[in-house]
Design a protein around this motif. Sequence first.
Motif, PDB file in Angstrom:
ATOM      1  N   ASP A 245     -13.367   9.161  -5.452  1.00  0.00           N
ATOM      2  CA  ASP A 245     -13.116  10.421  -6.150  1.00  0.00           C
ATOM      3  C   ASP A 245     -11.946  10.267  -7.122  1.00  0.00           C
ATOM      4  O   ASP A 245     -11.997  10.732  -8.269  1.00  0.00           O
ATOM      5  CB  ASP A 245     -12.814  11.509  -5.105  1.00  0.00           C
ATOM      6  N   ILE A 246     -10.892   9.595  -6.664  1.00  0.00           N
ATOM      7  CA  ILE A 246      -9.705   9.384  -7.523  1.00  0.00           C
ATOM      8  C   ILE A 246     -10.079   8.573  -8.762  1.00  0.00           C
ATOM      9  O   ILE A 246      -9.791   8.973  -9.908  1.00  0.00           O
ATOM     10  CB  ILE A 246      -8.597   8.649  -6.735  1.00  0.00           C
ATOM     11  N   THR A 247     -10.701   7.420  -8.540  1.00  0.00           N
ATOM     12  CA  THR A 247     -10.990   6.531  -9.663  1.00  0.00           C
ATOM     13  C   THR A 247     -12.020   7.137 -10.611  1.00  0.00           C
ATOM     14  O   THR A 247     -11.914   6.967 -11.840  1.00  0.00           O
ATOM     15  CB  THR A 247     -11.489   5.164  -9.153  1.00  0.00           C
ATOM     16  N   THR A 248     -13.010   7.851 -10.092  1.00  0.00           N
ATOM     17  CA  THR A 248     -14.028   8.466 -10.958  1.00  0.00           C
ATOM     18  C   THR A 248     -13.389   9.503 -11.881  1.00  0.00           C
ATOM     19  O   THR A 248     -13.681   9.541 -13.085  1.00  0.00           O
ATOM     20  CB  THR A 248     -15.126   9.131 -10.110  1.00  0.00           C
ATOM     21  N   CYS A 249     -12.510  10.327 -11.322  1.00  0.00           N
ATOM     22  CA  CYS A 249     -11.862  11.366 -12.136  1.00  0.00           C
ATOM     23  C   CYS A 249     -10.945  10.755 -13.193  1.00  0.00           C
ATOM     24  O   CYS A 249     -10.931  11.206 -14.353  1.00  0.00           O
ATOM     25  CB  CYS A 249     -11.067  12.314 -11.238  1.00  0.00           C
ATOM     26  N   LEU A 250     -10.194   9.737 -12.821  1.00  0.00           N
ATOM     27  CA  LEU A 250      -9.272   9.118 -13.778  1.00  0.00           C
ATOM     28  C   LEU A 250     -10.027   8.356 -14.860  1.00  0.00           C
ATOM     29  O   LEU A 250      -9.669   8.429 -16.051  1.00  0.00           O
ATOM     30  CB  LEU A 250      -8.309   8.188 -13.044  1.00  0.00           C
ATOM     31  N   LEU A 251     -11.055   7.629 -14.479  1.00  0.00           N
ATOM     32  CA  LEU A 251     -11.818   6.879 -15.479  1.00  0.00           C
ATOM     33  C   LEU A 251     -12.593   7.807 -16.404  1.00  0.00           C
ATOM     34  O   LEU A 251     -12.919   7.441 -17.538  1.00  0.00           O
ATOM     35  CB  LEU A 251     -12.778   5.902 -14.782  1.00  0.00           C
ATOM     36  N   GLY A 252     -12.881   9.023 -15.938  1.00  0.00           N
ATOM     37  CA  GLY A 252     -13.531  10.005 -16.805  1.00  0.00           C
ATOM     38  C   GLY A 252     -12.620  10.471 -17.921  1.00  0.00           C
ATOM     39  O   GLY A 252     -13.083  11.037 -18.908  1.00  0.00           O
ATOM     40  N   MET A 253     -11.316  10.239 -17.756  1.00  0.00           N
ATOM     41  CA  MET A 253     -10.325  10.573 -18.777  1.00  0.00           C
ATOM     42  C   MET A 253      -9.626   9.299 -19.263  1.00  0.00           C
ATOM     43  O   MET A 253      -8.418   9.287 -19.467  1.00  0.00           O
ATOM     44  CB  MET A 253      -9.290  11.563 -18.204  1.00  0.00           C
TER      45      MET A 253
ATOM     46  N   ASP B 190       1.680   2.313 -11.221  1.00  0.00           N
ATOM     47  CA  ASP B 190       0.289   2.724 -11.416  1.00  0.00           C
ATOM     48  C   ASP B 190      -0.289   3.279 -10.108  1.00  0.00           C
ATOM     49  O   ASP B 190      -0.965   4.314 -10.103  1.00  0.00           O
ATOM     50  CB  ASP B 190      -0.562   1.544 -11.891  1.00  0.00           C
ATOM     51  N   GLN B 191      -0.013   2.579  -9.015  1.00  0.00           N
ATOM     52  CA  GLN B 191      -0.495   3.030  -7.707  1.00  0.00           C
ATOM     53  C   GLN B 191       0.087   4.400  -7.367  1.00  0.00           C
ATOM     54  O   GLN B 191      -0.639   5.307  -6.939  1.00  0.00           O
ATOM     55  CB  GLN B 191      -0.100   2.018  -6.627  1.00  0.00           C
ATOM     56  N   TYR B 192       1.389   4.547  -7.561  1.00  0.00           N
ATOM     57  CA  TYR B 192       2.040   5.819  -7.231  1.00  0.00           C
ATOM     58  C   TYR B 192       1.485   6.975  -8.064  1.00  0.00           C
ATOM     59  O   TYR B 192       1.211   8.060  -7.549  1.00  0.00           O
ATOM     60  CB  TYR B 192       3.552   5.705  -7.456  1.00  0.00           C
ATOM     61  N   LEU B 193       1.280   6.729  -9.358  1.00  0.00           N
ATOM     62  CA  LEU B 193       0.770   7.791 -10.226  1.00  0.00           C
ATOM     63  C   LEU B 193      -0.666   8.171  -9.871  1.00  0.00           C
ATOM     64  O   LEU B 193      -1.037   9.343  -9.964  1.00  0.00           O
ATOM     65  CB  LEU B 193       0.867   7.355 -11.695  1.00  0.00           C
ATOM     66  N   CYS B 194      -1.459   7.185  -9.459  1.00  0.00           N
ATOM     67  CA  CYS B 194      -2.828   7.501  -9.019  1.00  0.00           C
ATOM     68  C   CYS B 194      -2.801   8.368  -7.764  1.00  0.00           C
ATOM     69  O   CYS B 194      -3.558   9.355  -7.656  1.00  0.00           O
ATOM     70  CB  CYS B 194      -3.602   6.213  -8.745  1.00  0.00           C
ATOM     71  N   LEU B 195      -1.930   8.026  -6.814  1.00  0.00           N
ATOM     72  CA  LEU B 195      -1.819   8.813  -5.587  1.00  0.00           C
ATOM     73  C   LEU B 195      -1.181  10.168  -5.866  1.00  0.00           C
ATOM     74  O   LEU B 195      -1.527  11.176  -5.236  1.00  0.00           O
ATOM     75  CB  LEU B 195      -1.014   8.039  -4.544  1.00  0.00           C
ATOM     76  N   PHE B 196      -0.262  10.190  -6.811  1.00  0.00           N
ATOM     77  CA  PHE B 196       0.358  11.451  -7.236  1.00  0.00           C
ATOM     78  C   PHE B 196      -0.712  12.386  -7.814  1.00  0.00           C
ATOM     79  O   PHE B 196      -0.779  13.574  -7.482  1.00  0.00           O
ATOM     80  CB  PHE B 196       1.437  11.149  -8.275  1.00  0.00           C
ATOM     81  N   PHE B 197      -1.557  11.830  -8.664  1.00  0.00           N
ATOM     82  CA  PHE B 197      -2.672  12.602  -9.233  1.00  0.00           C
ATOM     83  C   PHE B 197      -3.597  13.095  -8.129  1.00  0.00           C
ATOM     84  O   PHE B 197      -4.052  14.246  -8.145  1.00  0.00           O
ATOM     85  CB  PHE B 197      -3.434  11.722 -10.228  1.00  0.00           C
ATOM     86  N   ALA B 198      -3.878  12.238  -7.154  1.00  0.00           N
ATOM     87  CA  ALA B 198      -4.782  12.606  -6.060  1.00  0.00           C
ATOM     88  C   ALA B 198      -4.225  13.762  -5.241  1.00  0.00           C
ATOM     89  O   ALA B 198      -4.962  14.676  -4.854  1.00  0.00           O
ATOM     90  CB  ALA B 198      -5.018  11.393  -5.162  1.00  0.00           C
ATOM     91  N   GLN B 199      -2.913  13.741  -4.981  1.00  0.00           N
ATOM     92  CA  GLN B 199      -2.293  14.831  -4.226  1.00  0.00           C
ATOM     93  C   GLN B 199      -2.267  16.121  -5.044  1.00  0.00           C
ATOM     94  O   GLN B 199      -2.549  17.210  -4.526  1.00  0.00           O
ATOM     95  CB  GLN B 199      -0.867  14.453  -3.827  1.00  0.00           C
ATOM     96  N   LEU B 200      -1.969  15.990  -6.312  1.00  0.00           N
ATOM     97  CA  LEU B 200      -1.840  17.163  -7.169  1.00  0.00           C
ATOM     98  C   LEU B 200      -3.171  17.877  -7.354  1.00  0.00           C
ATOM     99  O   LEU B 200      -3.230  19.105  -7.443  1.00  0.00           O
ATOM    100  CB  LEU B 200      -1.283  16.730  -8.528  1.00  0.00           C
ATOM    101  N   THR B 201      -4.245  17.121  -7.401  1.00  0.00           N
ATOM    102  CA  THR B 201      -5.569  17.701  -7.664  1.00  0.00           C
ATOM    103  C   THR B 201      -6.472  17.697  -6.427  1.00  0.00           C
ATOM    104  O   THR B 201      -7.641  18.049  -6.525  1.00  0.00           O
ATOM    105  CB  THR B 201      -6.266  16.939  -8.807  1.00  0.00           C
ATOM    106  N   TYR B 202      -5.921  17.277  -5.297  1.00  0.00           N
ATOM    107  CA  TYR B 202      -6.616  17.292  -4.008  1.00  0.00           C
ATOM    108  C   TYR B 202      -7.914  16.478  -4.047  1.00  0.00           C
ATOM    109  O   TYR B 202      -8.979  16.960  -3.713  1.00  0.00           O
ATOM    110  CB  TYR B 202      -6.912  18.733  -3.577  1.00  0.00           C
ATOM    111  N   ARG B 203      -7.797  15.216  -4.459  1.00  0.00           N
ATOM    112  CA  ARG B 203      -8.950  14.310  -4.440  1.00  0.00           C
ATOM    113  C   ARG B 203      -9.266  13.905  -3.000  1.00  0.00           C
ATOM    114  O   ARG B 203      -8.353  13.771  -2.176  1.00  0.00           O
ATOM    115  CB  ARG B 203      -8.665  13.052  -5.258  1.00  0.00           C
TER     116      ARG B 203
END
Length: 389
Positions: A58-66, A40-53
Motif C-alpha cells: 500500500d505504501i509503495t503503490t501510493c508513493l509510486l503513483g506520485m 528515505d526509509q523514515y520518510l516512507c514510514l512517516f508518510f504511511a503513518q500520516l495517511t494510515y497506509r
Amino acid sequence: MNTGKTVFAQLQDHLPLHQFRRCVKRYGGNYKVQSFTCLDQYLCLFFAQLTYRESLRDITTCLLGMQNKLYHMGIRGTIARSTLADANEKRDWRIYQDFAHILIHHARELYSKDSFGVTLQETVYALDSTTIDLCLALFPWAKFRTHKGAVKMHTLLDLRGNIPSFIAITNGKVHDVNILDLLVVESGSFYIMDRGYVDFDRLYAIHQARGFFVIRGKSNLSFRRLYSHSVDKSIGIQCDQTIKLTGKDTAVYYPEPLRRIKYSDPETGKIYVFLTNNLDLAPKVIADLYKSRWQIELFFKWIKQHLRIKAFYGTSENAVKTQIWTAISVYVLIALVKKRLNLDITLYTFLQILSVSVFEKVDILQLVTNSAGTIEDTHTCNQLNLFDL
C-alpha cells in the motif's frame, strides 16, 4: 508564505534533519547503502503513518503513483516493497528512537508553560502502559501468554502538552512495576501512577531522589495512623492522614511516614484512597493530580486509533520497534507544528486535514483555515481532545 512546497515537504521543515543524520551515523544506518537511505526509509514510514497506509505494498503503490513529486517530498531513493521491507528488518531501530527523543525534547520546551488543569509549578508526569496484541506464530519473540503474543509500550507522559518524555517497549510479560527501575527521577517532579505500580521499595527510591509520587492505595494495606488532619468533606475529602506502614516487608522497604487521603468523587460517588510522600499540598490538589492521570489513557487511545501501531509492516522485533518509534515521532511532530503555527484546532482535526493533503502545494496555515471549518470533528470528548486548548 508558501513557496510551492507540498504539505509533506512543509512538515519536513520542522524536522531537525541534521540531528537525524547524527542518529544515523551513530548506529551506522547508511553503511554500504547505495540508494535507499535511512532518511528515505523514515520518510516512507512517516508518510504511511500520516495517511494510515495498511501494508508495505500500500505504501509503495501510493508513493509510486506520485513518482513526479517524490523528489520534492525529500525521497531520493528508489522505492520498492522489498527494499523497504529489508530496511525495516535490518536497520537499527534505535536510530528512530533517538530521533523521536530529539523531537520530544523540542516539543516539551514548547509546551512547558501550558496548563493541564491543576495549578502547580512543578512538572507532573503520568506513568502507565498499554498492551499491543500480536500473533505469537508471526511474532515468536513477543512472549506474553501460552498462545498469545504482545508488546507493551510503557510511557511516562508529561501532562503539560501530553508529550511522552520516556517510552520503553518490552514484551508483554514485563510487569509494569519493573519500569520504575528505568526512570531517572527529577527532583521536585510529581509521578502519578495507578495501583499496578505499588512497590514500596521502588517508591522509596523515588522519595530518596526527592521526587513526589501520588498512587492509589490497595485495600489490604497495613498501616498505623500517626495523625489526622482536618478536612473539608463538602469537596469530597473524607480523611487526610499521616501514616506509618506496619507490614512485615513494607515497614522495612518504606520506613518513613506517608500521607493517606480518602476521596469521594462527587460525580460518581466512587471512593479513592491515595498515597503520597508530599506532606504539603492541599488534599484536594492531590486528588486533582490523580484525576489528571486520565490524560495518559487518552494518549494511548489516540495513537491506537489514528496511527499505525496495531498492524505491522514487518514481523521482526526490529521492524516492530522501528514502526512504533516512527509513529511516536509523527505524533510529536504534529503536536510541534500545531504549537509553532498556533493552530486553534484539535490534533485530530489537524491530522485529518494533513492526511488528505500531503501532495498539495498549499501553505499549511491556509490549508487549515480553509478546511478546519468544513471538517466535522466527530471525535468524542473523552477520547480525542488532547490538544483542544
